[in-house]
Design a protein around this motif. Sequence first.
Motif, PDB file in Angstrom:
ATOM      1  N   GLU A 153      31.966  75.085 -71.780  1.00 27.34           N
ATOM      2  CA  GLU A 153      30.713  74.340 -71.914  1.00 27.34           C
ATOM      3  C   GLU A 153      29.660  74.849 -70.942  1.00 27.34           C
ATOM      4  O   GLU A 153      28.521  74.424 -70.990  1.00 27.34           O
ATOM      5  N   TYR A 154      30.048  75.728 -70.012  1.00 29.63           N
ATOM      6  CA  TYR A 154      29.115  76.182 -69.004  1.00 29.63           C
ATOM      7  C   TYR A 154      28.153  77.209 -69.594  1.00 29.63           C
ATOM      8  O   TYR A 154      28.556  78.091 -70.338  1.00 29.63           O
ATOM      9  N   GLY A 155      26.891  77.044 -69.247  1.00 32.85           N
ATOM     10  CA  GLY A 155      25.891  77.945 -69.794  1.00 32.85           C
ATOM     11  C   GLY A 155      25.695  79.158 -68.906  1.00 32.85           C
ATOM     12  O   GLY A 155      25.508  79.020 -67.711  1.00 32.85           O
ATOM     13  N   ASN A 156      25.775  80.334 -69.469  1.00 32.83           N
ATOM     14  CA  ASN A 156      25.343  81.522 -68.730  1.00 32.83           C
ATOM     15  C   ASN A 156      24.974  82.595 -69.736  1.00 32.83           C
ATOM     16  O   ASN A 156      25.325  82.513 -70.907  1.00 32.83           O
ATOM     17  N   GLN A 157      24.240  83.577 -69.248  1.00 35.78           N
ATOM     18  CA  GLN A 157      23.757  84.613 -70.141  1.00 35.78           C
ATOM     19  C   GLN A 157      24.710  85.798 -70.090  1.00 35.78           C
ATOM     20  O   GLN A 157      24.915  86.382 -69.038  1.00 35.78           O
ATOM     21  N   ARG A 158      25.330  86.110 -71.217  1.00 37.26           N
ATOM     22  CA  ARG A 158      26.262  87.228 -71.209  1.00 37.26           C
ATOM     23  C   ARG A 158      25.514  88.537 -71.317  1.00 37.26           C
ATOM     24  O   ARG A 158      24.643  88.685 -72.155  1.00 37.26           O
ATOM     25  N   PRO A 159      25.862  89.520 -70.475  1.00 39.27           N
ATOM     26  CA  PRO A 159      25.183  90.810 -70.589  1.00 39.27           C
ATOM     27  C   PRO A 159      25.541  91.496 -71.914  1.00 39.27           C
ATOM     28  O   PRO A 159      26.523  91.134 -72.559  1.00 39.27           O
TER      29      PRO A 159
ATOM     30  N   ALA B  30      12.792  82.742 -69.439  1.00 39.83           N
ATOM     31  CA  ALA B  30      13.159  81.960 -68.252  1.00 39.83           C
ATOM     32  C   ALA B  30      11.976  81.112 -67.813  1.00 39.83           C
ATOM     33  O   ALA B  30      12.131  79.939 -67.449  1.00 39.83           O
ATOM     34  N   PHE B  31      10.779  81.703 -67.870  1.00 41.77           N
ATOM     35  CA  PHE B  31       9.568  80.994 -67.458  1.00 41.77           C
ATOM     36  C   PHE B  31       9.373  79.752 -68.317  1.00 41.77           C
ATOM     37  O   PHE B  31       9.158  78.650 -67.818  1.00 41.77           O
ATOM     38  N   VAL B  32       9.466  79.938 -69.622  1.00 39.96           N
ATOM     39  CA  VAL B  32       9.229  78.820 -70.545  1.00 39.96           C
ATOM     40  C   VAL B  32      10.294  77.737 -70.378  1.00 39.96           C
ATOM     41  O   VAL B  32       9.992  76.549 -70.253  1.00 39.96           O
ATOM     42  N   THR B  33      11.574  78.159 -70.336  1.00 43.43           N
ATOM     43  CA  THR B  33      12.662  77.178 -70.243  1.00 43.43           C
ATOM     44  C   THR B  33      12.610  76.420 -68.921  1.00 43.43           C
ATOM     45  O   THR B  33      12.648  75.187 -68.893  1.00 43.43           O
ATOM     46  N   LEU B  79      25.630  71.727 -75.935  1.00 39.17           N
ATOM     47  CA  LEU B  79      24.304  72.269 -76.233  1.00 39.17           C
ATOM     48  C   LEU B  79      23.690  72.979 -75.035  1.00 39.17           C
ATOM     49  O   LEU B  79      22.842  73.845 -75.190  1.00 39.17           O
ATOM     50  N   TYR B  80      24.123  72.606 -73.827  1.00 36.37           N
ATOM     51  CA  TYR B  80      23.466  73.199 -72.660  1.00 36.37           C
ATOM     52  C   TYR B  80      23.689  74.714 -72.598  1.00 36.37           C
ATOM     53  O   TYR B  80      22.825  75.464 -72.188  1.00 36.37           O
ATOM     54  N   GLY B  81      24.868  75.131 -73.034  1.00 36.38           N
ATOM     55  CA  GLY B  81      25.162  76.563 -73.057  1.00 36.38           C
ATOM     56  C   GLY B  81      24.131  77.338 -73.859  1.00 36.38           C
ATOM     57  O   GLY B  81      23.737  78.438 -73.494  1.00 36.38           O
ATOM     58  N   LYS B  82      23.693  76.745 -74.958  1.00 36.01           N
ATOM     59  CA  LYS B  82      22.700  77.414 -75.808  1.00 36.01           C
ATOM     60  C   LYS B  82      21.375  77.559 -75.071  1.00 36.01           C
ATOM     61  O   LYS B  82      20.689  78.572 -75.192  1.00 36.01           O
ATOM     62  N   ILE B  83      21.016  76.509 -74.297  1.00 32.30           N
ATOM     63  CA  ILE B  83      19.753  76.563 -73.551  1.00 32.30           C
ATOM     64  C   ILE B  83      19.797  77.701 -72.539  1.00 32.30           C
ATOM     65  O   ILE B  83      18.881  78.508 -72.451  1.00 32.30           O
ATOM     66  N   GLY B  88      18.303  81.887 -69.762  1.00 26.82           N
ATOM     67  CA  GLY B  88      18.803  82.568 -68.570  1.00 26.82           C
ATOM     68  C   GLY B  88      18.586  81.723 -67.327  1.00 26.82           C
ATOM     69  O   GLY B  88      19.036  80.580 -67.254  1.00 26.82           O
ATOM     70  N   ALA B  89      17.863  82.302 -66.366  1.00 29.66           N
ATOM     71  CA  ALA B  89      17.610  81.597 -65.110  1.00 29.66           C
ATOM     72  C   ALA B  89      16.894  80.271 -65.348  1.00 29.66           C
ATOM     73  O   ALA B  89      17.053  79.330 -64.578  1.00 29.66           O
ATOM     74  N   GLY B  90      16.151  80.194 -66.451  1.00 33.38           N
ATOM     75  CA  GLY B  90      15.453  78.953 -66.760  1.00 33.38           C
ATOM     76  C   GLY B  90      16.390  77.783 -66.981  1.00 33.38           C
ATOM     77  O   GLY B  90      16.023  76.625 -66.790  1.00 33.38           O
ATOM     78  N   GLY B  91      17.618  78.074 -67.387  1.00 33.28           N
ATOM     79  CA  GLY B  91      18.599  77.010 -67.553  1.00 33.28           C
ATOM     80  C   GLY B  91      19.458  76.817 -66.319  1.00 33.28           C
ATOM     81  O   GLY B  91      20.051  75.772 -66.114  1.00 33.28           O
ATOM     82  N   LEU B  92      19.512  77.875 -65.509  1.00 35.98           N
ATOM     83  CA  LEU B  92      20.404  77.872 -64.347  1.00 35.98           C
ATOM     84  C   LEU B  92      19.750  77.235 -63.126  1.00 35.98           C
ATOM     85  O   LEU B  92      20.392  76.519 -62.361  1.00 35.98           O
ATOM     86  N   VAL B  93      18.465  77.508 -62.955  1.00 35.87           N
ATOM     87  CA  VAL B  93      17.773  77.140 -61.719  1.00 35.87           C
ATOM     88  C   VAL B  93      17.504  75.638 -61.577  1.00 35.87           C
ATOM     89  O   VAL B  93      17.730  75.074 -60.509  1.00 35.87           O
ATOM     90  N   PRO B  94      17.028  74.950 -62.612  1.00 31.52           N
ATOM     91  CA  PRO B  94      16.751  73.522 -62.445  1.00 31.52           C
ATOM     92  C   PRO B  94      18.010  72.726 -62.104  1.00 31.52           C
ATOM     93  O   PRO B  94      19.125  73.202 -62.328  1.00 31.52           O
TER      94      PRO B  94
END
Lengths: 338, 153, 118
Positions: A153-159, B30-33, B79-83, B88-94
Amino acid sequence: MKVIKGKQSIEFEKPPYLLSWASVVAQKEGEGPLGDFFDQVIDDPFFGEKTWEMAEGRFMKQAAMLAIQKAGLTKNEIRYAFAGDLLEQNTATSYGLKDLELPMFGLFGACSTAGESLSLASITVAGGFAEHVLAAASSHIGSAEKQFRFPLEYGNQRPLSATWTVTGSGGFIVSKKKSPIKIRGITTGKIVDYGMKDPMNMGACMAPAAAQVIYQHFEDYSMAPKDYDAIYTGDLGEVGKDILIRLLNENGYDISKVHGDCGLEIYENETQDTHSGGSGCACSAVVLASMLTRKLINGEWKRILFVPTGALMSKTSFNEGESVTGIAHAVLLEKEET
Amino acid sequence: MRKEPSKQEYNQMVEEMTPKHNCFLNCIKAFVTGGAFCLLGEFMKQMMMKYWGLGKKDSLMFVTIELVLLSVLLTGFNLYGKITKFGGAGGLVPITGFANSVASPAIEYQKEGQVFGIGVKIFTIAGPVILYGIFSSFVIGIIYLLAKQWGWM
Amino acid sequence: MEYVKAFLVGGIICVLVQILMDNTKLQPGRIMVILVMSGVILGALGIYAKIEKFGGCGATVPLSGFGFNLWKGMKEAIDQHGFLGLFEGGFTAASVGTSAALIFSYIASLIFQPKMKK
């Protein structure tokens, strides 16, 4: 006829046969380009079990039982089983196969397990130690991601170089009994370390191992790429494939015309969003048990080299800053002329 | 093999041959998210100051709680994974990314039991954040304390 | 106007982190640690307060805001209790975010089942 060949190979005097094979996969693999070739597509990713680990074991059990059944045998006729998976302490294999009550050798060769188990099964049969031997390998994206990367469920961007773990299992019966596919020989790979540290670029970590074993296979057998209808690596993906071809090119072998990669066959990378391709023990196993065997049977190919590739690493070794080493095992399969 | 590249040469070769995400496009996403999450937070803050009559400090705390709740729900429904995949960083940073990192192992490891499953693994990703957050503020706190006592501040 | 500023500041922080991610092979866990620590340090240097004043939630919603908050709590505690504050401030300031995440996540683990990656 000499059985031991060259530095790392065996050419069997009385070659064992691939009597039967079975592939069981999950939904995503079923929706891929090879969907119609698999024996079974299971829609429930848990396969009726409660956890990812047990689900993976269930996939393996299913593949093993199907292979035994397709060979027209009962489990009592199987002398040994060689099997492995990606998880710590071979969890899936141990729990998946325990009910079959077979004399068991548990293997760890990471994603090269299909090649390792087929090699050992062939040696066992060719040596006259058994009539029928089961070889199997499995992987599951749920258990693999959980163990090696992040919770699902963890979100991350896969290269773009990342691969997608295949959910499923492939089972094979290696036997003395004649069948249309014979295992002419094997070339066992060495552990190769080129100092790669990026676990999101497995293709690049494993390509040198594949290159080494394929190179040595050509040398040991005094053959060249043109002698093969196909050379299939396990799960190098787009990135690893290019690197492999380049490495072998620099050593005087051009395999670009015959090379394929199981990881690139199993998914539609663009539409299924799998980036660099499929990976995992099951990747090479189910592609062999579906597409590759099929093409050998229908005569499209006469001789193929099957080279599953594995990355030997653990979470601990990665955290401790060690590089990701690779290994690959080659199995030489030929169509038996009748 | 006859000709093998050195580790350095190989690393360089891999670097050349590995495709990368388009960095510029990634940055825009990332900026938009990330911006959207902050905008949502700001909106919540303004609404609570206006309608609930809360002070800035309290409403900020409420924003945190609300965003965390939102993220946990999105995580539960997968759903968070999709965001994050998109942003990218836009979902990770907040703070929502932090909440996602707490909720995802909690859900994933429930099968391994209350204590060793959820209890231990809930901190797998978030633990370091808490540890180093607390520790770094402690270290700087010491400097601040000494500076104060010696009358530098 | 506050909304535009929040969007802008939050977006810019995310872009900076994205650039960091794309150019290094840092895993998300490390990125989050770096963010929190930079929030603490920038907070102590008095820079983050300015960013927050301009950007509002654009500065507080990102994890660096969590670090900034930690520092604020630490400073307050030290001002009030001196040495004891060193051990008191951090968790006090981090309490809301951490508790919310832990409590909601625990409840979620009771409700939701692990799902297959699509």
